[in-house]
Design a protein around this motif. Sequence first.
Motif, PDB file in Angstrom:
ATOM      1  N   ASN A  80       4.190  -1.771  -4.681  1.00  0.00           N
ATOM      2  CA  ASN A  80       4.399  -2.780  -4.101  1.00  0.00           C
ATOM      3  C   ASN A  80       5.278  -2.625  -2.675  1.00  0.00           C
ATOM      4  O   ASN A  80       5.931  -3.323  -1.920  1.00  0.00           O
ATOM      5  CB  ASN A  80       5.449  -3.501  -4.812  1.00  0.00           C
ATOM      6  N   PHE A  81       5.281  -1.135  -2.023  1.00  0.00           N
ATOM      7  CA  PHE A  81       6.013  -0.746  -0.914  1.00  0.00           C
ATOM      8  C   PHE A  81       5.565  -1.543   0.240  1.00  0.00           C
ATOM      9  O   PHE A  81       6.588  -1.876   0.980  1.00  0.00           O
ATOM     10  CB  PHE A  81       5.858   0.653  -0.675  1.00  0.00           C
ATOM     11  N   PHE A  82       4.509  -1.633   0.640  1.00  0.00           N
ATOM     12  CA  PHE A  82       4.179  -2.119   1.585  1.00  0.00           C
ATOM     13  C   PHE A  82       4.450  -3.705   1.948  1.00  0.00           C
ATOM     14  O   PHE A  82       4.965  -4.251   2.974  1.00  0.00           O
ATOM     15  CB  PHE A  82       2.345  -1.976   2.084  1.00  0.00           C
ATOM     16  N   GLU A  83       3.975  -4.228   0.704  1.00  0.00           N
ATOM     17  CA  GLU A  83       4.647  -5.746   0.463  1.00  0.00           C
ATOM     18  C   GLU A  83       6.081  -5.859   0.802  1.00  0.00           C
ATOM     19  O   GLU A  83       6.616  -6.911   1.555  1.00  0.00           O
ATOM     20  CB  GLU A  83       4.050  -6.247  -0.736  1.00  0.00           C
ATOM     21  N   ASN A  84       6.650  -4.955   0.192  1.00  0.00           N
ATOM     22  CA  ASN A  84       8.511  -4.949   0.302  1.00  0.00           C
ATOM     23  C   ASN A  84       8.807  -4.766   1.761  1.00  0.00           C
ATOM     24  O   ASN A  84       9.707  -5.282   2.443  1.00  0.00           O
ATOM     25  CB  ASN A  84       8.800  -3.869  -0.489  1.00  0.00           C
TER      26      ASN A  84
END
Length: 336
Positions: A80-84
């Motif tokens: 989920n890092f890029f979305e976060n």
Amino acid sequence: MIPESLKTVSSSAIANLLFKNHSDLMAEFYEMQSKFLTSRYQIHKNIETSNISIFLARNLHLTIMRQREKRLDFDVSLKNFFENANQVDKDPQKIISIVNTTGIPKETVRRKLKKLVEKNFVEMDKKNKEYYLSLQYKKKSEFLKMVDSDIKSISKFVLVISKYLDLNLNQNFIEDEIKSQFSFYFYHFYSCQLSWLKMWQTKIKDIDLIFIVIQALIPTLKYESKSGYVGPDNFHTLVGKTNIKYKSSAGTISASSISEVSGIPRATCIRKLEKLVQLGMLVREIKTKRYYINQSSSDRTKHITKKENILYTIEIFTEFLSTVISAVTRNKKNKL
């Protein structure tokens, strides 16, 4: 960090382990550091620029972690890092904050930031003269490859520590734990790296040098381990006694070998190696043109292996190691 009451392995226990088994475990530590710095050097071509990027990345992870103040189950995983990263409010930093955290001179930081902005690694708030990390989807595969390498290196080191603690852990399980709480672990991991690199920035100014001297330290520690060496208290005496043996190539490095491992141009390696010789950190064998760690008693204060440097290095990373090992051990028990 997790509360002490939830830790299954204390940081002091790990520190004691690293101190007593210095040759074996610190060789593993420096291999982790070598891979970490190599991946950054290949992108930015010097460690100072990489350190600025690490600082901004650390702050991004902290911003993501703070979302848990609003929602306890907020997903901070690698998946989920890029979305976060693209949804949270940016936390731009002024140059002085970078200078204070990294120890890099102000004008050098300004120059490095300009190049990072030009290459789209960093964005600048021109009005406030502040900077933050830029994450672009077109660089996602490159980023994930670098992070995957980091996670594997961290997990390997954690696994080695866990074996000394008689913990039956699995490297894949450790990797999955780090990925599941990615921003949490990498905020703390990058914090460790910033403290460690600042130590060397303060001591030797040119932190590219520490990248190179690590390559000499790894074979030295492995060589000493085979010779029956245990902890750092008698390191200088032992190396002093075995320098003659190094001339058979055990525990020595060359400009070519460093260039191959690190990606640093050979000509640059030669120049940096000679500077390390001038600083008293390395000795050059005239006949073979190979280098090894200098541990003559008169030059001890200049060296990476000075006891206070070793102790500070252990201090920086043991809290992080304790957190990872405790979390993995606890999760393993919960799944049984």
